[in-house]
Every structure is written in structure tokens, then in C-alpha cells.
Design a protein around this motif. Sequence first.
Motif, short mmCIF file in Angstrom:
data_model
loop_
_atom_site.label_atom_id
_atom_site.label_comp_id
_atom_site.label_asym_id
_atom_site.label_seq_id
_atom_site.Cartn_x
_atom_site.Cartn_y
_atom_site.Cartn_z
N GLY A 346 0.81 -1.21 0.00
CA GLY A 346 0.00 0.00 0.00
C GLY A 346 0.84 1.26 0.00
N ALA A 347 2.02 1.22 0.63
CA ALA A 347 2.88 2.40 0.66
C ALA A 347 3.32 2.82 -0.74
CB ALA A 347 4.10 2.13 1.53
N GLY A 348 3.37 1.88 -1.67
CA GLY A 348 3.79 2.20 -3.02
C GLY A 348 2.65 2.57 -3.95
N ALA A 349 1.41 2.22 -3.58
CA ALA A 349 0.28 2.39 -4.50
C ALA A 349 0.09 3.83 -4.98
CB ALA A 349 -1.00 1.86 -3.84
N PRO A 350 0.02 4.84 -4.09
CA PRO A 350 -0.15 6.20 -4.60
C PRO A 350 1.10 6.76 -5.26
CG PRO A 350 0.09 6.25 -2.22
CD PRO A 350 0.03 4.80 -2.61
N ASN A 351 2.26 6.22 -4.91
CA ASN A 351 3.52 6.75 -5.41
C ASN A 351 3.85 6.30 -6.82
OD1 ASN A 351 4.71 8.22 -3.04
ND2 ASN A 351 4.25 6.26 -2.10
N ILE A 352 3.31 5.17 -7.23
CA ILE A 352 3.62 4.70 -8.57
C ILE A 352 3.01 5.61 -9.62
CG2 ILE A 352 1.67 3.11 -8.74
CD1 ILE A 352 3.59 1.16 -10.15
N PHE A 353 1.86 6.22 -9.30
CA PHE A 353 1.27 7.20 -10.21
C PHE A 353 2.10 8.48 -10.23
CE2 PHE A 353 -2.34 4.46 -9.17
CZ PHE A 353 -2.87 4.24 -10.43
N ALA A 354 2.59 8.89 -9.07
CA ALA A 354 3.46 10.07 -8.99
C ALA A 354 4.77 9.82 -9.74
CB ALA A 354 3.73 10.42 -7.54
N LEU A 355 5.29 8.60 -9.65
CA LEU A 355 6.51 8.25 -10.38
C LEU A 355 6.28 8.31 -11.89
CD1 LEU A 355 9.41 7.14 -10.52
CD2 LEU A 355 8.44 4.83 -10.26
N LEU A 356 5.14 7.81 -12.34
CA LEU A 356 4.80 7.87 -13.76
C LEU A 356 4.72 9.32 -14.23
CD1 LEU A 356 3.83 6.33 -16.35
CD2 LEU A 356 1.50 6.69 -15.50
N ALA A 357 4.08 10.17 -13.44
CA ALA A 357 3.94 11.58 -13.81
C ALA A 357 5.30 12.27 -13.88
CB ALA A 357 3.04 12.30 -12.82
N LYS A 358 6.21 11.87 -13.00
CA LYS A 358 7.53 12.48 -12.95
C LYS A 358 8.39 12.08 -14.16
CE LYS A 358 10.73 13.72 -9.25
NZ LYS A 358 11.20 13.39 -7.89
N ALA A 359 8.13 10.90 -14.71
CA ALA A 359 8.97 10.38 -15.79
C ALA A 359 8.39 10.62 -17.18
CB ALA A 359 9.19 8.88 -15.58
N THR A 360 7.18 11.19 -17.27
CA THR A 360 6.54 11.40 -18.57
C THR A 360 6.07 12.84 -18.71
OG1 THR A 360 4.38 10.67 -17.69
CG2 THR A 360 5.77 9.00 -18.73
N GLN A 361 5.83 13.25 -19.95
CA GLN A 361 5.38 14.61 -20.23
C GLN A 361 3.87 14.74 -19.99
OE1 GLN A 361 7.45 17.19 -21.02
NE2 GLN A 361 9.09 15.71 -20.69
N LYS A 362 3.47 15.94 -19.54
CA LYS A 362 2.06 16.19 -19.25
C LYS A 362 1.19 16.06 -20.51
CE LYS A 362 1.14 19.48 -16.38
NZ LYS A 362 0.94 20.82 -15.77
N GLN A 363 1.77 16.42 -21.68
CA GLN A 363 0.98 16.42 -22.92
C GLN A 363 0.50 15.02 -23.31
OE1 GLN A 363 3.89 17.81 -22.35
NE2 GLN A 363 4.25 19.66 -23.57
N VAL A 364 1.17 13.98 -22.82
CA VAL A 364 0.78 12.62 -23.18
C VAL A 364 0.39 11.82 -21.93
CG1 VAL A 364 2.09 12.47 -25.32
CG2 VAL A 364 3.24 11.99 -23.16
N SER A 365 -0.12 12.52 -20.92
CA SER A 365 -0.46 11.84 -19.67
C SER A 365 -1.56 10.81 -19.86
CB SER A 365 -0.87 12.87 -18.62
OG SER A 365 -1.97 13.64 -19.07
N ALA A 366 -2.56 11.12 -20.72
CA ALA A 366 -3.65 10.16 -20.94
C ALA A 366 -3.13 8.90 -21.63
CB ALA A 366 -4.75 10.81 -21.77
N LEU A 367 -2.30 9.08 -22.65
CA LEU A 367 -1.73 7.95 -23.36
C LEU A 367 -0.85 7.12 -22.43
CD1 LEU A 367 -1.12 6.35 -25.96
CD2 LEU A 367 0.70 8.00 -26.44
#
Length: 422
Positions: A346-367
Motif C-alpha cells: 500500500g505504501a507504493g500504491a499512490p507513489n507509482i502514479f506520482a513516479l509515472l507523472a515524474k517520468a513522462t510529459q504532461k501532454q501525453v499523460s492520458a496515453l
Amino acid sequence: MANQQVSVSSVTNELETQQEEKVNWFIPIGLFSCVLLAFFDKISIAALFSDEQFQKALGIDFDPTRLGLLMSAFLFAYGISSMVLSGIGDKFHPTKMLLFMVSSWCFLMIFMGFTHHYGTMVFLRILLGIAEGPLLAISYAIVRRTFPQKMQARATMLWLLGTPLGAALGFPISLYLLHNFGWQSTFFVMAAFTVPVWWLIIIGIRHPNLSHKQNKNANGQVSPHEIAETKLQRNILLRNSHFWIICLFNIAFLIYLWGMNGWLPSYLIKGKSINLEHAGILSSLPFIAMLFGEAIGAWLSDRYDRRALVCFISLLGAVAGLAGVLLLDNTYSIILMMAFSMFMWGAGAPNIFALLAKATQKQVSALAGGIFNGLGNLAGAAAPLLMGVLITITHDMDSGLLFIVIIGLIGSLLLLPLIKKY
């Protein structure tokens, strides 16, 4: 004069924001009820795996492979639907889509309660997976449209809590109904739960931005420059090795989740010989621990901004806890160790989304989100089935948990190259 107009405009915008903040908290509450109900529907079938009357009704006895397929068929359809239909909330009014989805869940659960054929049950589970697939994408779209950016994380956390709470409450409720009223009651009660959820959607999920964005999309035009920029960002994303590493980590992460959701009650009952009534109460404790893990993990990661490190420690700790479960025989020791394992997950569950956002551009967040979520759930769909096959071949319930331990260990090690950067 211009300064006065800017000042008046700023005050007006501030007042509108304050008003929205007071009203908008009903939106994540409504979304929370949807996620809670969806997770009830997801895991209710797992509580029936060890029930002889359910097995006889479907004509399969205790066949771990075919029982695992009931969960995997749902998850496979869920993963496909999550990728293919994730943008459905942008084309149609998202609130109306939620009402349609929840209504379909109700009818499907009723049909399952009257089903006495294995093939029909598998087919209905596939339809349920398709119907639930777009839920997280639509929930995210609703929060993004109706909450200012500085409040979106808190709003998202509120409805994401429906996942561990759904498991924590769903297992004991399903086992109680099963023990006292028979397997069919589990489906009928879940169908009845859709009624209050339906009304919470109508009452709570209302906001002018939900309709305004749709009208704007229908009448507006996208410039060639914006189209070219989107294609460029998409190509950059698909060539981003860090993005694919995070996707692979998420596959291992969700194999843990769906493997545990699919086989936890049966493992406690058949693998560790824990009484059914005790399992109904105790099997919820690990999921309560998961809930606290999510809250603490989110706070730590936001405070120190070490997303990859938290995710690495999370999954590594989760599989270490499962490895400990394999070595224990005492009921309370088993539950405590499993609670530790799921707390770490559970400690990693909310952070994996934050990690994804940190490693990708906002313009392609949906993709990025669609690929990330879809691949993870498709792979996670195979976990209950593969665990069932392993249990059938080895005649040992521990082999299923050992599979999760090995996959989780590999997944956590994949993040090592990203720890310093993210």
C-alpha cells in the motif's frame, strides 16, 4: 483602472475557487462509492472459490485452474477495456457514463446470482470487466476537470481509498453472506448496493465543467501545430526507456494485488487451515493495513519527493512479508505477517502514479496512463489463473504465493536504475 479591473477579477476568481472547494468534496465521495462498489464486485467471486455449493452449482468441484479463470477472465477484459475505452469520459458526459456503468454492474450481478453454468459465469465476468474498465480513467478525468491542481492529489486519494476498503470490507461481507445465506446471496446483495451508489452519483457528481468541456470539444478545432506537437510527444514517450521500466514494475505490482485478491481467502482456509468464520474477520486485516500504508506512503513520498525509492522499498517489503508467511503456521502470526506485506504494498500504491507523472510529459499523460494501467491489469489478469495452474500441478497452495514472491522480487529490482533520478 486596469489594475482595479485585475484586482476585481482576482477577487472574483478567488471567491469562485473557494466556493468550488466547498462543493467539490462531494465529487470524490461519489467517486469513492463507485470504486468501493467496483472492488466489492471484483473480489466477491474469490470468497466463493472454497465453497462446495458454488462449485457444484457450476459443475466444476474444486478445480483451481477453472476457479482462477473466473478472476482472470474478468481482469483480462478489465485491462483491455481500460486501454480501449479510457477516453470515453471525454466523448460523453462522465456523470451519465458512471450512472450507465453502475446500472450495468447491477444487472450483471443479478444474472450471476441466477447462473448455474460455468461458461455463462465466465462470460458474465468478462462483461463485468468491460463495464468496470473505464472507471478509473473517468474518475481521474472528473477530478481533473473539477478540482484545481493543488487539490487534485487529495481528491484522487479520497476515491482511491475505495480499493483497500473495498477489499477489507468485501471479503468479510461476502464470507458472512456465503456462510449464512448461500453463494447466490453474495451476488444479490452486491446488486442491491448499486442503488445507494447510483443516488450518490446523482447528488454528488455535479459540476458545470463536466458539461462545458464536452461542448468545447464538440465545437472546437485543433490546430495543425498542436497535432504535430502531440505526435512528437507521443513518439518521445514510446522511446522513453524509463517509462517502459515503470510499466514493467507496475506489472509486477499488480500481479501481487490481483494474485492476493484472487486467492487470499482460499489460501487462508485451505493452505493454512484457518476456520472460515475466522478467515472472514481476519482476512480483512491485511487490507486495512494496506489502507494505512497508502496514507503513510503518500505522505512520505510527498515530503521527500523520492518516488522511485519508495516504490522500490514498497514492493521489496511486500514480497519479503509474503516469503515470511510461507514459513509460518500460527494463525495470528500469519495474519500479522500478511498485514505487514500488504502495508508495504500500500505504501507504493499512490507513489507509482506520482513516479509515472515524474517520468513522462504532461501532454501525453492520458496515453501514458492508458498504456501503464492497461498493461498492468492485463498482466495482473493472468496471476489468478497461473496461480491456479501451479496449485493444481504441485497440489500445494504455497506455490501460488511463491510465484508472487519471485515476480515481485524481479519487479522491485527493475527500479534500481531509476532511484537516483526520480
